[in-house]
Enzyme design. Structure first.
Site, PDB file in Angstrom:
ATOM      1  N   ASP A 508      36.001  74.470  33.015  1.00  0.00           N
ATOM      2  CA  ASP A 508      35.597  73.217  32.384  1.00  0.00           C
ATOM      3  C   ASP A 508      34.783  73.464  31.118  1.00  0.00           C
ATOM      4  O   ASP A 508      34.017  74.416  31.020  1.00  0.00           O
ATOM      5  CB  ASP A 508      34.757  72.415  33.392  1.00  0.00           C
ATOM      6  CG  ASP A 508      34.331  71.065  32.852  1.00  0.00           C
ATOM      7  OD1 ASP A 508      35.205  70.235  32.582  1.00  0.00           O
ATOM      8  OD2 ASP A 508      33.110  70.860  32.699  1.00  0.00           O
ATOM      9  N   GLU A 561      40.008  74.439  29.703  1.00  0.00           N
ATOM     10  CA  GLU A 561      39.915  73.110  29.106  1.00  0.00           C
ATOM     11  C   GLU A 561      39.207  73.300  27.762  1.00  0.00           C
ATOM     12  O   GLU A 561      37.983  73.299  27.683  1.00  0.00           O
ATOM     13  CB  GLU A 561      39.135  72.148  29.993  1.00  0.00           C
ATOM     14  CG  GLU A 561      39.166  70.726  29.443  1.00  0.00           C
ATOM     15  CD  GLU A 561      37.880  69.950  29.657  1.00  0.00           C
ATOM     16  OE1 GLU A 561      37.891  68.733  29.434  1.00  0.00           O
ATOM     17  OE2 GLU A 561      36.862  70.553  30.009  1.00  0.00           O
TER      18      GLU A 561
END
Length: 841
Positions: A508, A561
């Site tokens: 993330d 990401e």
């Protein structure tokens, strides 16, 4: 007395002089010499009474607890893992009777050890001693074996070694000592008398460290790839005794004590030892086993104290409770076949269709084991190859969806135990479903029982406040330049893959890690050593993490990401790019540009789409710069963005038709696919973690159920055709797997392209984003294919479409008419707002 001297903290001294010194130095210690059992008993009770009175009269309480409350409960502060037994009235006399005897038949005198140095005594009482094992326990000294025990609230302590039972001298404040007339340290236990209770237990301060020299060396180097196996809490049999080894990295602490129900959350009697320059503190506590709660009581550099959850706890209490739990795994894996197969084909050359799930809200109220009964069957039925779990690591606030982690090594206790989570992963693997999980190494919350200023100073976070504070989320960023912090995170990535058999980590917020100026204005950040804005420490960390995971865990994939154009996110770490950096080493990267542009195109009314055609085609300009995943994730269906179907223009029929055409365009586009739960059946409301997907839309009693079921049926068929068609995944990352047929038919709202497998077998995808029927629409095709067969049409009636068939189910033969730069062409009917796939008949 000099701590750390060759006599382990005890200076050889004449026993008689030692007794005189002890008596002169402690007015409260009016004790008997040990010749008469009754005198010893009276003196011990008197010492405890004086100590208790002093504590009640003073605001300064070295143990931090109320002794009267403990004694009222008739529990033993020294009882660890063993049930207490009631004290007999003559317990002290019995101890004396069992003591060694002199030639005349009387009990042998237990010689007193030298009195504790006042500094050691104060440091132990106030939780500032860094080397308790040097002054507590048994140590060979001149004249015998010196034994010192620190048991707050005890009335008497007796050393039990075989037939020997020797009562120690009560030195006050919970300290007991004696000089045993032995030539070497025996194997011994302690019999501890409290008011109304006697317990026999092991002495924690007779054990060697549970960490080895190699462990400490690797920790110091920041290279311990199995860090979770040595730090934290581990129930073990150590030196033949069952208990738990506790260890924690806290280099700035003045002292650390372990606390839990086993000592009534009062760590006075359980100080840990510092293992040198490693910054690690350690203590083996006999009798403590699985299921026990614990925390670390840390004395900060300024003398203040804080109780912290274990950063490497592998199990936690259910939030909002914050204690760590001693645990050991007993799960027996049954996924050997899956693990053996997953590395057979590189992920970027294999089918990879991902269903993203927020476990707590997918079916609210289900545990890990209950999810294991339902989730694998649902995902298998829809044909997805993988699930991606939003963060499962422990977090205090459910509204963060798991993206603000406090327990990096513990699956959230909201849904069950770590073994329960393993059971879920095992069930998915047995169903042929891979498991990815979101991993959050970018930042952590500021909760004062977790990582923030863990030992009184910035430790896991950067020492520079400008580098530490995340500008968007109110959290703290990790100090990626500190080797122990990198080790903590790299080992954590390996931990999930090895201990929980996770098949992939979706990392993330990578962009926030890579740039020093991320969400920061001028003056709020400092350039790197080259004057640039790249976070060189974060780059090195990501490279190390990826290299380590790929080396240790065959078949595992890491997914970034990353929302910028950083060069080489999925390039190998040892290959340097134009920017001068080696690749970050990820296997795949989320294609945020494709997601943003294509959704923007779909949001326009069809009459306006001609002016935005490039939003649909621009992704192919950079499609092979990285290995991409096409994500329609949770981020796109929350916070006022609406669900996927609600982004589409037009009435309800057109919204669903647009959605179906878009999903088939997405599945045919180069790259892997990811779809968030609820979007597979056209949920109208945006997602909420409070109640999850609107499953009632699929209830046959609901009037519009067929509309939602039709979209779900399409998703099932997309996955089925996708998995059976190598052209859609085998050459996802190489340009020879794609060819535009028509990319500039803006006025028609049409795009068409060919996908090729490794053998050159094509699939033709034609997407038509206009609400009209286009009959006999000519599309160029290769001449070597003698006939084409429609394999998917999003406008079929069973999906909720108008039922216009692009090929009427029959084979379409090409005509020798060159079109769109190809030597042959076919004429097909394009249904309204649809995507049609054809492959060689």
């Amino acid at each position: 007395m000099t701590p750390g001297s060759p006599t382990h903290g005890f200076e050889p001294e004449d026993p008689t002089q030692a007794r005189k010194k002890a008596a002169a130095g402690k007015a409260t210690d009016k004790k008997a010499t040990g010749r008469k059992a009754a005198d010893r008993k009276a003196a011990a009770k008197k010492a405890v009474t004086k100590k208790s009175s002093a504590k009640n009269a003073s605001a300064k309480n070295p143990t931090g607890k109320n002794a009267a409350k403990r004694n009222a409960g008739k529990k033993s502060a020294g009882a660890v893992g063993e049930p207490p037994r009631a004290a007999e009235p003559s317990v002290v006399e019995a101890v004396a009777e069992a003591a060694p005897r002199e030639p005349g038949g009387g009990p042998a005198e237990v010689l007193l050890s030298p009195a504790l140095d006042a500094g050691d005594r104060e440091r132990l009482l106030h939780g500032t001693h860094h080397e308790p094992h040097a002054v507590l326990g048994a140590h060979p000294v001149a004249g015998g074996v010196a034994v010192r025990v620190f048991r707050p609230y005890a009335l008497a302590v007796t050393v039990v070694a075989g037939e020997l039972r020797a009562e120690l001298h009560a030195d006050g404040d919970g300290f007991f000592s004696g000089l045993l007339p032995l030539s070497e340290v025996p194997a011994y236990r302690l019999s501890v008398a409290y008011e109304g209770t006697v317990v026999e237990t092991e002495d924690p301060y007779r054990f060697l460290p549970t960490l080895g020299e190699l462990d400490l060396h690797l920790i110091g180097e920041g290279r311990h790839e199995e860090l979770w196996k040595v730090l934290g809490a581990h129930p073990v049999v150590h030196q033949g005794v069952s208990g738990t080894g506790f260890s924690v990295w806290a280099p700035n602490a003045r002292a650390v004590r372990v606390v839990g129900p086993f000592n009534f959350w009062d760590g006075t009697g359980h100080p840990m030892r510092s293992l040198g320059s490693s910054g690690v503190w350690e203590l083996f506590v006999p009798g403590v086993g699985e299921g026990e709660l614990y925390k670390f009581d840390i004395t900060r550099p300024d003398g203040s104290r804080t109780q912290r959850a274990d950063p490497l706890a592998r199990r936690t209490e259910v939030p909002p409770a914050t204690s760590s739990i001693v645990t050991a795994s007993h799960h027996v894996w049954d996924d050997a076949e899956w693990l053996a197969r997953r590395a057979e084909r590189p992920v970027h050359e294999a089918p990879f269709s991902v269903y993203e799930v927020h476990l707590p809200s997918w079916r609210p109220g289900l545990t890990y084991r209950q999810l294991a009964e339902q989730l694998p069957a649902y995902v298998t039925d829809l044909g997805f190859t993988h699930v991606e779990l939003m963060p499962v690591a422990e977090h205090p606030f459910g509204g963060s969806w798991g993206y603000q982690v406090t327990g990096f090594y513990a699956p959230t206790a909201r849904l069950g135990t770590p073994d329960d989570f393993k059971f879920l992963v095992d069930a998915l693997h047995r169903a042929g479903i891979g498991v990815l999980m979101d991993w959050v190494p970018a930042h952590f919350p500021r909760d004062d029982w977790a990582l923030a200023e863990f030992d009184g100073r910035p430790l896991y976070e950067h020492s520079d406040p400008l580098r530490a504070a995340h500008p968007d989320w109110g959290t703290l960023e990790f100090d990626f330049g500190r080797r122990e912090v990198r080790n903590f995170l790299v080992a954590n990535a390996v931990y999930w893959c090895e201990e929980f058999h996770i098949d992939g980590l979706r990392v993330d917020a990578v962009a926030s890690m890579l740039y020093l100026d991320y969400s920061r204005e001028a003056g709020q950040w400092t350039p790197n050593e080259h004057g640039g804005r790249e976070n060189l420490d974060a780059v090195a960390f990501l490279q190390e993490m990826n290299a380590t995971v790929y080396r240790r865990c065959p078949g595992v994939v890491t997914v970034a990401e990353e929302s910028t154009a950083w060069d080489g996110v999925t390039r190998a770490t040892h290959h340097q790019g134009p920017s001068g950096f080696g690749g970050l080493g990820f296997g795949l990267k989320w294609n945020m540009g494709w997601m943003h542009d294509s959704l923007q195109y779909m949001s326009h009314e069809p009459v306006h789409r001609a002016h935005h055609h490039g939003e649909l085609t621009f992704s192919m300009v950079y499609a092979y710069s990285e290995n991409y995943v096409l994500p329609i994730s949770h981020d796109e269906v929350v916070h006022g963005k609406g669900s996927l179907v609600s982004k589409m223009p037009g009435d309800w029929w057109q919204q669903r038709a647009n959605l179906r055409a878009y999903l088939a365009f997405m599945w045919a586009h180069p790259g892997k696919q990811l779809l968030f739960m609820g979007q597979e059946f056209a949920q109208g409301a945006e997602w909420s973690e409070a109640h999850g997907p609107d499953w009632w839309l699929l209830d046959p009693a609901y009037g519009a159920e067929a509309d939602h079921r039709g979209v779900r049926d399409l998703v099932r068929d997309l996955n089925a055709v996708y998995g059976a068609t190598p052209a859609l995944w085998e050459r996802d990352v190489t340009p020879d797997g794609f060819r535009w047929v028509v990319g500039d038919a803006a006025d028609d709202n049409v795009v068409a392209f060919l996908r090729y497998d490794a053998e050159g077998v094509p699939l033709l995808a034609v997407s038509h984003f206009s609400p009209v029927v286009r009959e006999d629409y000519r599309v160029g095709v290769p001449e070597e294919v003698p006939a084409w067969q429609e394999v998917l049409n999003t406008d079929l009636g069973r999906y909720g479409g108008s039922g216009v068939s692009g090929a009427d189910g029959a084979a379409v033969k090409p005509e020798p008419v060159g079109w769109h730069g190809l030597p042959a062409s076919v004429r097909v009917t394009l249904p309204p707002l649809s995507t049609v796939w054809l492959r060689p008949a």
